[in-house]
Design an enzyme around this catalytic site. Structure first.
Site, PDB file in Angstrom:
ATOM      1  N   ASP A 281       0.874  -1.171   0.000  1.00 35.59           N
ATOM      2  CA  ASP A 281       0.000   0.000   0.000  1.00 35.59           C
ATOM      3  C   ASP A 281       0.914   1.225   0.000  1.00 35.59           C
ATOM      4  O   ASP A 281       2.130   1.106   0.171  1.00 35.59           O
ATOM      5  CB  ASP A 281      -0.890  -0.008   1.253  1.00 35.59           C
ATOM      6  CG  ASP A 281      -1.768   1.225   1.357  1.00 35.59           C
ATOM      7  OD1 ASP A 281      -2.413   1.581   0.359  1.00 35.59           O
ATOM      8  OD2 ASP A 281      -1.802   1.859   2.429  1.00 35.59           O
ATOM      9  N   SER A 282       0.300   2.395  -0.139  1.00 41.38           N
ATOM     10  CA  SER A 282       1.094   3.618  -0.073  1.00 41.38           C
ATOM     11  C   SER A 282       1.587   3.895   1.351  1.00 41.38           C
ATOM     12  O   SER A 282       2.483   4.702   1.537  1.00 41.38           O
ATOM     13  CB  SER A 282       0.249   4.804  -0.545  1.00 41.38           C
ATOM     14  OG  SER A 282      -0.883   4.911   0.292  1.00 41.38           O
TER      15      SER A 282
ATOM     16  N   TYR B  31      -0.844   8.448  -2.455  1.00 47.59           N
ATOM     17  CA  TYR B  31      -0.928   8.156  -3.889  1.00 47.59           C
ATOM     18  C   TYR B  31      -2.183   8.814  -4.502  1.00 47.59           C
ATOM     19  O   TYR B  31      -2.212   9.129  -5.686  1.00 47.59           O
ATOM     20  CB  TYR B  31      -1.049   6.645  -4.114  1.00 47.59           C
ATOM     21  CG  TYR B  31       0.222   5.829  -3.997  1.00 47.59           C
ATOM     22  CD1 TYR B  31       1.409   6.361  -3.490  1.00 47.59           C
ATOM     23  CD2 TYR B  31       0.220   4.489  -4.406  1.00 47.59           C
ATOM     24  CE1 TYR B  31       2.558   5.573  -3.379  1.00 47.59           C
ATOM     25  CE2 TYR B  31       1.364   3.703  -4.312  1.00 47.59           C
ATOM     26  CZ  TYR B  31       2.533   4.247  -3.797  1.00 47.59           C
ATOM     27  OH  TYR B  31       3.649   3.453  -3.706  1.00 47.59           O
ATOM     28  N   GLY B  32      -3.205   8.947  -3.684  1.00 46.72           N
ATOM     29  CA  GLY B  32      -4.536   9.343  -4.176  1.00 46.72           C
ATOM     30  C   GLY B  32      -4.613  10.582  -5.034  1.00 46.72           C
ATOM     31  O   GLY B  32      -5.369  10.612  -6.006  1.00 46.72           O
TER      32      GLY B  32
ATOM     33  N   CYS C 143      -4.596  -1.574  -1.704  1.00 49.40           N
ATOM     34  CA  CYS C 143      -4.670  -0.133  -1.935  1.00 49.40           C
ATOM     35  C   CYS C 143      -5.737   0.113  -3.002  1.00 49.40           C
ATOM     36  O   CYS C 143      -5.606  -0.383  -4.133  1.00 49.40           O
ATOM     37  CB  CYS C 143      -3.310   0.357  -2.422  1.00 49.40           C
ATOM     38  SG  CYS C 143      -3.294   2.093  -2.901  1.00 49.40           S
TER      39      CYS C 143
ATOM     40  N   THR D   9      -6.409   2.822  -4.528  1.00 51.79           N
ATOM     41  CA  THR D   9      -5.908   3.686  -5.591  1.00 51.79           C
ATOM     42  C   THR D   9      -5.136   2.874  -6.633  1.00 51.79           C
ATOM     43  O   THR D   9      -5.388   2.974  -7.845  1.00 51.79           O
ATOM     44  CB  THR D   9      -4.986   4.769  -4.972  1.00 51.79           C
ATOM     45  OG1 THR D   9      -5.721   5.437  -3.945  1.00 51.79           O
ATOM     46  CG2 THR D   9      -4.505   5.746  -6.002  1.00 51.79           C
TER      47      THR D   9
ATOM     48  N   GLU E 145      -2.647   8.521   8.579  1.00 50.34           N
ATOM     49  CA  GLU E 145      -1.176   8.511   8.603  1.00 50.34           C
ATOM     50  C   GLU E 145      -0.642   9.256   9.834  1.00 50.34           C
ATOM     51  O   GLU E 145       0.451   8.986  10.292  1.00 50.34           O
ATOM     52  CB  GLU E 145      -0.601   9.125   7.321  1.00 50.34           C
ATOM     53  CG  GLU E 145      -0.783   8.250   6.077  1.00 50.34           C
ATOM     54  CD  GLU E 145       0.046   6.959   6.108  1.00 50.34           C
ATOM     55  OE1 GLU E 145       1.183   6.973   6.591  1.00 50.34           O
ATOM     56  OE2 GLU E 145      -0.473   5.911   5.650  1.00 50.34           O
TER      57      GLU E 145
ATOM     58  N   CYS F   4     -10.911   2.876   0.191  1.00 54.02           N
ATOM     59  CA  CYS F   4      -9.479   3.104   0.399  1.00 54.02           C
ATOM     60  C   CYS F   4      -9.126   2.303   1.642  1.00 54.02           C
ATOM     61  O   CYS F   4      -9.846   2.373   2.653  1.00 54.02           O
ATOM     62  CB  CYS F   4      -9.242   4.598   0.620  1.00 54.02           C
ATOM     63  SG  CYS F   4      -7.596   4.992   1.260  1.00 54.02           S
ATOM     64  N   THR F   5      -8.039   1.578   1.577  1.00 54.95           N
ATOM     65  CA  THR F   5      -7.715   0.681   2.692  1.00 54.95           C
ATOM     66  C   THR F   5      -7.295   1.425   3.951  1.00 54.95           C
ATOM     67  O   THR F   5      -7.196   0.826   5.017  1.00 54.95           O
ATOM     68  CB  THR F   5      -6.614  -0.314   2.280  1.00 54.95           C
ATOM     69  OG1 THR F   5      -5.515   0.422   1.738  1.00 54.95           O
ATOM     70  CG2 THR F   5      -7.132  -1.311   1.281  1.00 54.95           C
ATOM     71  N   HIS F   6      -7.056   2.723   3.844  1.00 54.99           N
ATOM     72  CA  HIS F   6      -6.797   3.507   5.058  1.00 54.99           C
ATOM     73  C   HIS F   6      -8.075   3.672   5.889  1.00 54.99           C
ATOM     74  O   HIS F   6      -8.015   3.847   7.099  1.00 54.99           O
ATOM     75  CB  HIS F   6      -6.290   4.912   4.708  1.00 54.99           C
ATOM     76  CG  HIS F   6      -4.821   4.999   4.423  1.00 54.99           C
ATOM     77  ND1 HIS F   6      -4.248   4.438   3.313  1.00 54.99           N
ATOM     78  CD2 HIS F   6      -3.811   5.585   5.120  1.00 54.99           C
ATOM     79  CE1 HIS F   6      -2.940   4.693   3.330  1.00 54.99           C
ATOM     80  NE2 HIS F   6      -2.653   5.378   4.417  1.00 54.99           N
TER      81      HIS F   6
END
Ligand code: DGL
Length: 272
Positions: A11-12, A43-44, A74, A76, A153, A187-189
């Site tokens: 992932d990012s 990345y988005g 991810c 994105t 993040e 989004c996996t976040h």
């Protein structure tokens, strides 16, 4: 390819841990090699070309560990580079869009599905196209939520945090007004903000976690390809990042419920 090889997940940044969490639960005998591109997150907001280049570098790094499967955890990357990875990778690949859309069409009762993701994901309409292919009758409402990535993040994820609550309301209000009964956390976040999102949307709205769904689907692919590890002893995951490990270690430790101090290695992703 040997079934004892690891599964590569990337992932990012921290988001792909929502898939790792489910892998650890579902397939404890599998070794997970995780790469979070923390030096280049997010990345988005980036262009298709850049995201594709990053995705190629991320997967090249994982392939140096002889992984038997690659999971783009991810939304994105899955949305704008998924077809390219599927074509180019020498091992089985899955992204998050297809397994997540599949679950969402099964869960919705009123046929109104919300999709939240990064700008690149929403602009690609990847989930919407997939959902409407699976069931042309569903109505899909999309919303880009770029600030969610920064909140995660930076570890600002608690359901009682005033900032988290404000941002959630700002992004989710329209979906709520539109009466969606299912929301794809595309989004996996975003599963790291699940409690705050659920508090706002209400308990009747089903949240579909793209990381969780994808780990389940990857397990199925491995089983079908005879690639599940035969050695049943539990394995420890290995984590790599492209910036200093400290921030990653503390948020990841919180989310995965394990002590991550000194367990994350920094690499130079530009070499790949
Ligand atoms: N976790 C990511 C996704 O699923 C990317 C977030 C970002 O880097 O913008 O879309």
């Amino acid at each position: 390819m040997s079934s004892s090889n690891a599964i590569g997940v990337f992932d990012s940044g921290l988001g792909g841990l929502s898939a790792v969490k489910e892998f650890l639960h579902l397939l404890p005998a599998e070794k997970i090699i995780y790469f979070g591109d923390t030096g280049r997150v997010p990345y988005g907001p980036r262009s298709r070309e850049i995201i594709q280049r990053y995705a190629m570098q991320d997967t090249s790094f994982l392939l140096t560990h002889h992984v038997k499967m690659i999971v783009a955890a991810c939304g994105t990357v899955s949305s704008v580079a998924g077809a390219m990875l599927e074509e180019k990778l020498p091992v089985p690949y899955t992204g998050v869009v297809n397994p997540t859309a599949y679950t969402a069409v099964r869960k919705t009762k009123n046929g109104k599905i919300g999709v939240i993701g990064t700008a690149a994901t929403v602009n690609s309409h990847s989930y919407k196209l997939r959902l409407q292919k699976l069931n042309p009758g569903v109505q899909v409402f999309e919303q880009a939520c770029p600030l969610f990535v920064s909140l995660v993040e930076n570890g600002i994820i608690h359901r009682d945090d005033q900032i988290t609550r404000l941002v959630v309301r700002r992004y989710m209000a329209e979906l709520k007004d539109n009466g969606v009964d299912t929301v794809i956390l595309g989004c996996t976040h975003f599963p790291l903000l699940r409690e705050a999102i659920s508090d706002y949307m209400g308990a009747d709205v089903t949240l579909v976690d793209s990381g969780y769904e994808t780990a389940g689907y990857a397990a199925k692919v491995l089983r079908e390809n005879g690639l599940l590890n035969e050695d049943a002893s539990p394995k420890q995951p290995e984590f790599f990042v492209s910036d200093t490990p400290e921030g990653f270690e503390s948020v990841a430790g919180l989310f995965l419920g394990r002590d991550m101090e000194h367990t994350v290695t920094q690499i130079d992703i530009e070499q790949f």
